[in-house]
Design an enzyme around this catalytic site. Structure first.
Site, PDB file in Angstrom:
ATOM      1  N   ASP A 124       0.943  -1.137  -0.020  1.00 51.40           N
ATOM      2  CA  ASP A 124      -0.019  -0.004  -0.187  1.00 51.40           C
ATOM      3  C   ASP A 124       0.946   1.251   0.110  1.00 51.40           C
ATOM      4  OD1 ASP A 124      -2.748   1.272   0.404  1.00 51.40           O
ATOM      5  OD2 ASP A 124      -1.739   1.989   2.272  1.00 51.40           O
ATOM      6  N   GLU A 165       1.701  -0.509  -5.127  1.00 54.18           N
ATOM      7  CA  GLU A 165       0.683   0.691  -5.437  1.00 54.18           C
ATOM      8  C   GLU A 165       1.527   2.011  -5.580  1.00 54.18           C
ATOM      9  OE1 GLU A 165      -3.382   2.893  -3.810  1.00 54.18           O
ATOM     10  OE2 GLU A 165      -1.622   2.339  -2.485  1.00 54.18           O
TER      11      GLU A 165
END
Length: 531
Positions: free
Chosen positions: A214, A275
């Site tokens: 993330d 990401e």
């Protein structure tokens, strides 16, 4: 005939399973609820593994299921090495991994290294400790500006709205690039990477096949924490330009990814994908160097409107961003942070037709595909009532930005009325619309014209048809508003028509189309595969 340059060099590790895999993102809260509390859970996912095998995907990506007060629905992690009771327990996780592997499905899990929950034991210790203490050194604490320190240390905004700083009663400020309940970790403190390495090994030892990192362009902070340029484009789902926005993509982040890669490489056959909301192709490529991430999410296809030139430009940029590193490109049309593409492409019958076309474009491309749960059902965003909204963006924006809840509504599995087999409880965590009765997995499975059948057919051809070989693309000349490319090495041709009228089909035999063909013509808002 116009031709693209070579896509990427051949590399030694061509056998790596993730290089051409189709991943399926499971938004855990919204996939399937086994215990009847209205929230999806790990046993619910396990109960639907047969469906995922039937769909034809290769791997799962599970959003966070760790211990959390759920200020950001699990991305505020209080204990990264345990399961929140809302979703089950470690035994349920172990059962899920074991059974997924029996279904020939890999399991990858979210990793949240940029920040913790404010309920994490480290942050609780920091709040109890004095400024300058080792406990505060794990996070980004600073004195304020102004003669009395009452101004934030810099002008950084939170991605979720409002300032990225919160002041404590003792006068110091702490940094949170997201919600105040998500304080940013200080990656210059050696305790922080050591703890992440422990987390990585904990889940690798339990059999996970990889990680989705993330905010992989976060973590590192520039020296001095310089102000953000007011010209910077801001918000969730924005490709960041480090020259204007120093909050992200600082060069120091690559040390973090080298550490992650070093640990993952201790476990053969495991992988990590980042990401990466980074605008510049060259800066994006740095994340995929041989000692960093295996894959990187490139979001240009998400950002492209339904326009052949825009989609082609997104494809070319995505390929250019990985070409120098020999990594495969990744493709995705939706995720839990952006409006569903049926809605982005116009909604209703038109949006559905265009989404079918883009599914064929995406699945014809070389590399890795990430599907978001429910896109195979053609689900649109849901216009939820104000009372139902839970995303922190809604609160932080003073109820001016509705946030991401509309793309997170629980999936419809079967039946004619909510909760459509998602849960035994009608009180699902977000309400489902009655009109989803025609979109359930059950109703689409036996309908050869359904979106689900299109995905199943396309995924089967992608996996088995010899024309799908090759990692290079060749572009053809095409009418305005259209494009056609061929997979070099395999021969599959994919053509897309985003113009207002029919155009001649490229030569070849059609093996799959997103909608009915008109003789030798490709209708508007339609894509086709030919061999």
């Amino acid at each position: 005939m116009r031709r693209s340059s070579d896509l990427q060099p051949e590399i030694a590790d061509e056998s790596a399973w993730w290089r051409d895999a189709v991943f399926y993102q499971v938004y855990v809260r919204s996939f399937a609820d086994a215990n009847g509390d209205g929230v999806g859970d790990l046993d619910g996912i396990r109960s639907r593994l047969g469906y995922l095998e039937l769909l034809g995907v290769d791997a799962l990506w599970l959003t966070p299921f760790y211990t959390s007060p759920m200020a950001d629905h699990g991305y505020d992690v209080a204990d990264p090495r345990d399961v929140d009771p809302l979703f089950g327990d470690l035994a349920a996780f172990d059962r899920l991994v074991e059974e997924a592997h029996r279904h020939n499905l890999k399991v990858t899990v979210d990793l949240v290294p940029n920040h913790t929950s404010d309920r994490h034991e480290w942050f609780r210790q920091a709040l109890r400790s004095a400024p300058g203490s080792p406990e505060r050194g794990r996070y980004v604490f600073r004195d304020g500006r102004g003669f009395d320190g009452s101004q934030p240390p810099n002008n950084w905004p939170s991605v979720f709205g409002g300032p990225a700083w919160t002041r404590l009663p003792d006068g110091q400020w702490y940094l949170h690039l997201f919600a105040p309940e998500q304080p940013d970790l200080n990656w210059d403190n050696p305790e922080v990477p050591a703890d992440l390495a422990r987390t990585l090994r904990f889940w690798l030892d339990r059999g996970v096949d990889g990680f989705r990192v993330d905010v992989a362009h976060g973590m590192a902070k520039p020296a001095g924490l310089p102000d953000l340029d007011p010209r910077a484009e801001l918000g969730a789902g924005v490709l960041h330009d480090n020259a204007l926005d120093p909050r992200f993509d600082d060069d120091g982040v690559h040390e973090v990814h080298r550490m992650i890669r070093k640990v993952v490489d201790e476990y053969p056959g495991r992988m990590a994908v980042g990401e990466i909301w980074v605008k510049d192709d060259e800066r994006f490529a740095r994340y995929l160097r041989p000692d960093e991430l295996h894959l990187g999410f490139n979001f240009r296809l998400v950002e492209a409107p339904f326009d052949a030139d825009a989609v082609r430009t997104a494809i070319d940029h995505s390929l250019a961003a990985v070409r120098t590193q020999g990594a495969p490109a990744t493709w995705t049309l939706s995720n839990h942070d952006v409006p569903r593409h049926v809605t982005r492409y116009g909604g209703g019958a038109l949006g559905l037709k265009r989404a079918r076309a883009m599914a064929l474009v995406e699945l014809a491309l070389p590399g890795v595909v990430y599907l978001y749960n429910g896109e195979e059902l053609g689900l649109p965003n849901v216009e939820l009532p104000d009372w139902a909204l839970q995303d922190p963006i809604w609160q932080r924006s003073g109820h001016t930005t509705r946030g991401r809840d509309g793309c997170r509504v629980p999936l419809p599995w079967e039946g004619d009325t909510p909760p459509f087999g998602f849960s035994a409880s009608p009180g699902t965590w977000l309400p489902q619309p009655n009109e989803w009765a025609g979109s359930t997995a059950e109703s689409q499975l036996e309908d050869p014209e359904s979106m689900l059948s299109l995905y199943r057919h396309a995924l089967e051809l992608r996996k088995t048809h010899p024309s799908m070989r090759g990692v290079e693309l060749e572009w053809y000349g095409a009418p305005a508003g259209c494009f056609a490319f061929r997979r070099k090495g395999g021969g599959l041709i994919c053509a897309l028509n985003t113009s207002g009228g029919p155009v001649p089909l490229p030569p070849g035999e059609a093996v799959l189309s997103s909608g009915p063909l008109d003789g030798a013509q490709l209708p508007p808002d339609t894509a086709v595969w030919l061999v």
